[in-house]
Motif scaffolding. Structure first.
Motif, PDB file in Angstrom:
ATOM      1  N   LEU A  33       4.090  13.073  -0.429  1.00 39.01           N
ATOM      2  CA  LEU A  33       4.084  11.672  -0.842  1.00 39.01           C
ATOM      3  C   LEU A  33       2.656  11.148  -0.777  1.00 39.01           C
ATOM      4  N   TRP A  34       2.145  10.656  -1.910  1.00 42.90           N
ATOM      5  CA  TRP A  34       0.796  10.112  -1.955  1.00 42.90           C
ATOM      6  C   TRP A  34       0.847   8.604  -2.185  1.00 42.90           C
ATOM      7  N   SER A  35      -0.121   7.909  -1.657  1.00 40.11           N
ATOM      8  CA  SER A  35      -0.357   6.507  -1.989  1.00 40.11           C
ATOM      9  C   SER A  35      -1.744   6.426  -2.610  1.00 40.11           C
ATOM     10  N   TYR A  36      -1.863   5.717  -3.715  1.00 41.41           N
ATOM     11  CA  TYR A  36      -3.124   5.665  -4.448  1.00 41.41           C
ATOM     12  C   TYR A  36      -3.733   4.265  -4.380  1.00 41.41           C
ATOM     13  N   ILE A  37      -5.032   4.195  -4.198  1.00 45.92           N
ATOM     14  CA  ILE A  37      -5.775   2.938  -4.235  1.00 45.92           C
ATOM     15  C   ILE A  37      -6.892   3.103  -5.257  1.00 45.92           C
ATOM     16  N   THR A  83      -4.469   3.262   5.278  1.00 45.78           N
ATOM     17  CA  THR A  83      -3.031   3.043   5.456  1.00 45.78           C
ATOM     18  C   THR A  83      -2.715   1.557   5.638  1.00 45.78           C
ATOM     19  N   VAL A  86      -2.583  -0.033   2.163  1.00 52.41           N
ATOM     20  CA  VAL A  86      -1.332   0.317   1.482  1.00 52.41           C
ATOM     21  C   VAL A  86      -0.181  -0.515   2.023  1.00 52.41           C
ATOM     22  N   GLU A  87      -0.113  -0.673   3.329  1.00 57.01           N
ATOM     23  CA  GLU A  87       0.969  -1.448   3.935  1.00 57.01           C
ATOM     24  C   GLU A  87       0.899  -2.922   3.547  1.00 57.01           C
ATOM     25  N   LYS A  90       2.190  -3.261   0.062  1.00 55.14           N
ATOM     26  CA  LYS A  90       3.629  -3.023  -0.017  1.00 55.14           C
ATOM     27  C   LYS A  90       4.425  -4.207   0.526  1.00 55.14           C
ATOM     28  N   GLU A 239       1.903  -4.709 -13.984  1.00 55.17           N
ATOM     29  CA  GLU A 239       1.288  -4.949 -12.679  1.00 55.17           C
ATOM     30  C   GLU A 239       0.462  -6.232 -12.702  1.00 55.17           C
TER      31      GLU A 239
END
Length: 254
Positions: A33-37, A83, A86-87, A90, A239
């Motif tokens: 699982l990746w999160s992208y910025i 992180t 990302v949080e 979200k 978006e």
């Protein structure tokens, strides 16, 4: 570098220059699982740095291969900041945009510091590398200003006063990518801006950024961005609308 395979593990943060084509794969029989910025330092932070640091983006083409991966153990601050951003995005708690901006600025400064330390470690080679890098600077400047025009490798080599073969080799050595890939990345980056901010047709945009064939544009766009331009535009505009709605709701205009 092109064709290079670099392993990663949970907790790693990858720092990829925007022009560097890449992709990610899970190990066999596992799911990742990746999160992208995605962000542009020039657009976000140009007013946050003193005038003396107006050219604050480092020479990110030296950040390649294993240097792109910052693991949690060696770089806990990078992991925590990434992180946290990302949080925030979200959860979208009150003032999440301001918080995410501040965290992103802190993350970028930390990346600049890491880059600076890496440069100091290579200080003995700095003078030679800088002289070498300046060889292709006319090409980088030319592509940035003239990416929409037809460009040949022979012409770019002439700008550097090198043979075409030597130019290709030197460019790849310095940038970690080929001249053609750099040109395509520059064109696709501009295409993304226009797809997101205008209603121009995809055909028109492909021509504006220098592609003579819509099929070539679609193929190159999908390779670099992971999806066709039509699909990418739909997602980007969605978006943008969501972000606008969030701002309006936050300020009480909705």
């Amino acid at each position: 570098m092109k064709g290079e395979s670099v392993p990663f593990k949970a907790g790693d943060v990858t720092f990829i220059p925007r022009y560097l084509p890449h992709t990610t794969y899970s190990s066999p029989n596992t799911a990742s699982l990746w999160s992208y910025i995605f962000f542009s330092p020039e657009d976000l932070f140009q007013h946050s740095f003193k005038s003396a640091y107006s050219n604050f983006e480092p020479n990110l083409w030296v950040v390649k291969g294993m240097n792109c991966i910052l693991n949690k153990e060696q770089h806990p601050k990078v992991y925590t900041l990434a992180t946290s951003i990302v949080e925030e995005l979200k959860q979208q708690n009150p003032y999440y945009q301001e918080s995410a901006y501040g965290l992103l600025l802190s993350l970028y400064i930390e990346l600049l510091r890491i880059h600076s330390r890496n440069e100091l470690l290579a200080d003995q080679e700095t003078e030679h590398c800088l002289k070498s890098d300046f060889v292709i600077s006319p090409v980088l400047e030319y592509i940035t200003k003239n990416y929409m025009n037809p460009i040949t490798m022979d012409f770019l080599a002439d700008l550097c006063h090198l043979s075409t073969t030597h130019f290709r080799r030197k460019f790849h050595e310095i940038m970690g990518t080929s001249p053609l890939d750099f040109l395509n990345s520059t064109r696709i980056e501009e295409a993304c801006k226009q797809l997101k901010s205008t209603e121009d047709s995809i055909l028109s945009i492909s021509e504006q950024v220098g592609y003579r064939s819509i099929s070539s544009f679609n193929r190159c766009f999908s390779r670099l961005m992971g999806k066709p331009p039509k699909e990418w535009r739909k997602g980007a505009q969605s978006e943008a609308q969501s972000a606008k709605a969030s701002i309006l709701e936050f300020t009480g205009w909705v």
